[in-house]
Design a protein around this motif. Structure first.
Motif, PDB file in Angstrom:
ATOM      1  N   UNK A  46       0.803  -1.230   0.000  1.00 51.69           N
ATOM      2  CA  UNK A  46       0.000   0.000   0.000  1.00 51.69           C
ATOM      3  C   UNK A  46       0.833   1.276   0.000  1.00 51.69           C
ATOM      4  N   UNK A  47       2.061   1.216   0.562  1.00 50.29           N
ATOM      5  CA  UNK A  47       2.916   2.400   0.550  1.00 50.29           C
ATOM      6  C   UNK A  47       3.299   2.800  -0.869  1.00 50.29           C
ATOM      7  N   UNK A  50       0.316   4.187  -2.742  1.00 47.32           N
ATOM      8  CA  UNK A  50       0.045   5.597  -2.412  1.00 47.32           C
ATOM      9  C   UNK A  50       1.006   6.512  -3.158  1.00 47.32           C
ATOM     10  N   UNK A  51       2.293   6.136  -3.188  1.00 48.08           N
ATOM     11  CA  UNK A  51       3.263   6.969  -3.899  1.00 48.08           C
ATOM     12  C   UNK A  51       2.929   7.044  -5.373  1.00 48.08           C
ATOM     13  N   UNK A  54      -0.084   9.306  -5.895  1.00 51.83           N
ATOM     14  CA  UNK A  54       0.174  10.734  -5.680  1.00 51.83           C
ATOM     15  C   UNK A  54       1.088  11.299  -6.757  1.00 51.83           C
ATOM     16  N   UNK A  55       2.185  10.587  -7.056  1.00 53.29           N
ATOM     17  CA  UNK A  55       3.179  11.127  -7.991  1.00 53.29           C
ATOM     18  C   UNK A  55       2.760  10.865  -9.432  1.00 53.29           C
ATOM     19  N   UNK A  59       0.781  14.557  -9.708  1.00 51.06           N
ATOM     20  CA  UNK A  59       1.739  15.584 -10.128  1.00 51.06           C
ATOM     21  C   UNK A  59       2.235  15.345 -11.546  1.00 51.06           C
TER      22      UNK A  59
ATOM     23  N   UNK B  21      -5.959  15.295   4.015  1.00 50.42           N
ATOM     24  CA  UNK B  21      -5.515  13.916   3.784  1.00 50.42           C
ATOM     25  C   UNK B  21      -3.990  13.821   3.805  1.00 50.42           C
ATOM     26  N   UNK B  25      -1.751  11.511   6.238  1.00 46.43           N
ATOM     27  CA  UNK B  25      -0.713  10.566   5.783  1.00 46.43           C
ATOM     28  C   UNK B  25       0.604  10.835   6.487  1.00 46.43           C
ATOM     29  N   UNK B  33      -0.170   2.756   6.301  1.00 48.02           N
ATOM     30  CA  UNK B  33       0.424   3.163   5.030  1.00 48.02           C
ATOM     31  C   UNK B  33       0.442   4.674   4.870  1.00 48.02           C
ATOM     32  N   UNK B  34       1.514   5.157   4.314  1.00 46.50           N
ATOM     33  CA  UNK B  34       1.693   6.598   4.194  1.00 46.50           C
ATOM     34  C   UNK B  34       3.081   6.954   4.640  1.00 46.50           C
ATOM     35  N   UNK B  38       4.832  10.597   0.845  1.00 49.69           N
ATOM     36  CA  UNK B  38       3.508  10.515   0.225  1.00 49.69           C
ATOM     37  C   UNK B  38       2.619  11.678   0.672  1.00 49.69           C
ATOM     38  N   UNK B  41       3.665  14.914  -0.965  1.00 43.64           N
ATOM     39  CA  UNK B  41       3.254  15.034  -2.365  1.00 43.64           C
ATOM     40  C   UNK B  41       1.757  15.328  -2.453  1.00 43.64           C
ATOM     41  N   UNK B  42       0.944  14.731  -1.551  1.00 39.23           N
ATOM     42  CA  UNK B  42      -0.496  15.000  -1.589  1.00 39.23           C
ATOM     43  C   UNK B  42      -0.761  16.469  -1.243  1.00 39.23           C
ATOM     44  N   UNK B  45       0.134  18.476  -4.223  1.00 37.61           N
ATOM     45  CA  UNK B  45      -0.834  18.431  -5.330  1.00 37.61           C
ATOM     46  C   UNK B  45      -2.062  19.261  -5.005  1.00 37.61           C
TER      47      UNK B  45
END
Lengths: 81, 155
Positions: A46-47, A50-51, A54-55, A59, B21, B25, B33-34, B38, B41-42, B45
């Motif tokens: 899950x890590x 998530x990356x 997000x990336x 972005x 959020x 994280x 998780x997080x 991460x 970056x959230x 964004x």
């Protein structure tokens, strides 16, 4: 399930390469990133998922869309193909 | 780029929740998780969404580029300092140097209570990772949003 997700990633990547409209290509790359996020989630990471979300989807798509708007939207099918 | 009402409304409603959020994280990165990168970056964004919908001027009124630069550099220096303090205190680079947890662990270890020692060390490690996540979150959020704001402004 893993093979299915990998096949979807492959199909979407080929579609993104073959699209004539670069904006369509960018959206398809975002979809590819989203599916690979699902793949990481299915592989119990899950890590990383998530990356990737997000990336790759956030972005990266924004930067690519900005580049498309600042350069040109159509692909030049030159004579060297 | 042509802006529509949909983008405007959605960005204004959505970006506070993206900040929330991202903070979740960052702050729960040590147990779920997080993590710092991460969450950062959230948050970035969210800032980028504001910049795309309202223009870079509106985003820079809330998050000035000069302040983001300072945050990014200070985050780097503080992270290095947090690592080097561990070297000075003899627990290694980025080792857990929170003194209270370490002393509790040492006292329990001399008595022979390994369960208490392990629990105290784990709690101290959680606090230390939370601190590192906080620093990395600030640094990554400032850095990524600064990259995109500079890119959007100069083109």
């Amino acid at each position: 399930m893993t093979e299915l997700l990998l096949a979807v990633i492959l199909v979407v990547a080929v579609l993104a390469m073959r699209a004539g409209d670069l904006l369509t290509s960018v959206i398809l790359v975002g979809v590819m990133s989203l599916v690979s996020c699902l793949l990481f989630l299915h592989l119990a990471a899950p890590d990383v998922a998530l990356t990737e979300a997000a990336v790759g989807t956030g972005v990266g798509s924004v930067v690519l869309i900005w580049i498309v708007f600042k350069t040109q939207r159509r692909v030049d099918r030159g004579s060297d193909r | 780029m042509r802006k529509t009402d949909i983008l405007d409304v959605v960005a204004r409603k959505l970006s506070p929740y993206m900040f929330l959020f991202g903070l979740y994280l960052v702050s729960f990165g040590d147990t779920s998780p997080g993590g710092g990168f991460q969450g950062g970056v959230v948050i970035a964004s969210g800032i980028i969404l504001l910049a795309m919908a309202r223009g870079t001027g509106a985003a820079e009124a809330l998050f000035p580029a000069s302040r983001l630069t300072v945050l990014e550099v200070v985050g780097y220096v503080v992270f290095l300092a947090a690592g080097i303090v561990g070297v000075i205190l003899g627990v290694g680079f980025l080792g857990d140097w929170f003194a209270r947890g370490a002393s509790v662990a040492a006292r329990a270890a001399t008595v022979g209570d390994t369960a208490t020692a392990t629990a105290a060390a784990a709690a101290s490690a959680h606090r230390f990772v939370f601190l590192l996540n906080l620093i990395i979150g600030v640094k990554v959020a400032a850095g990524v949003s600064l990259i995109c704001l500079t890119l959007f402004r100069e083109t």
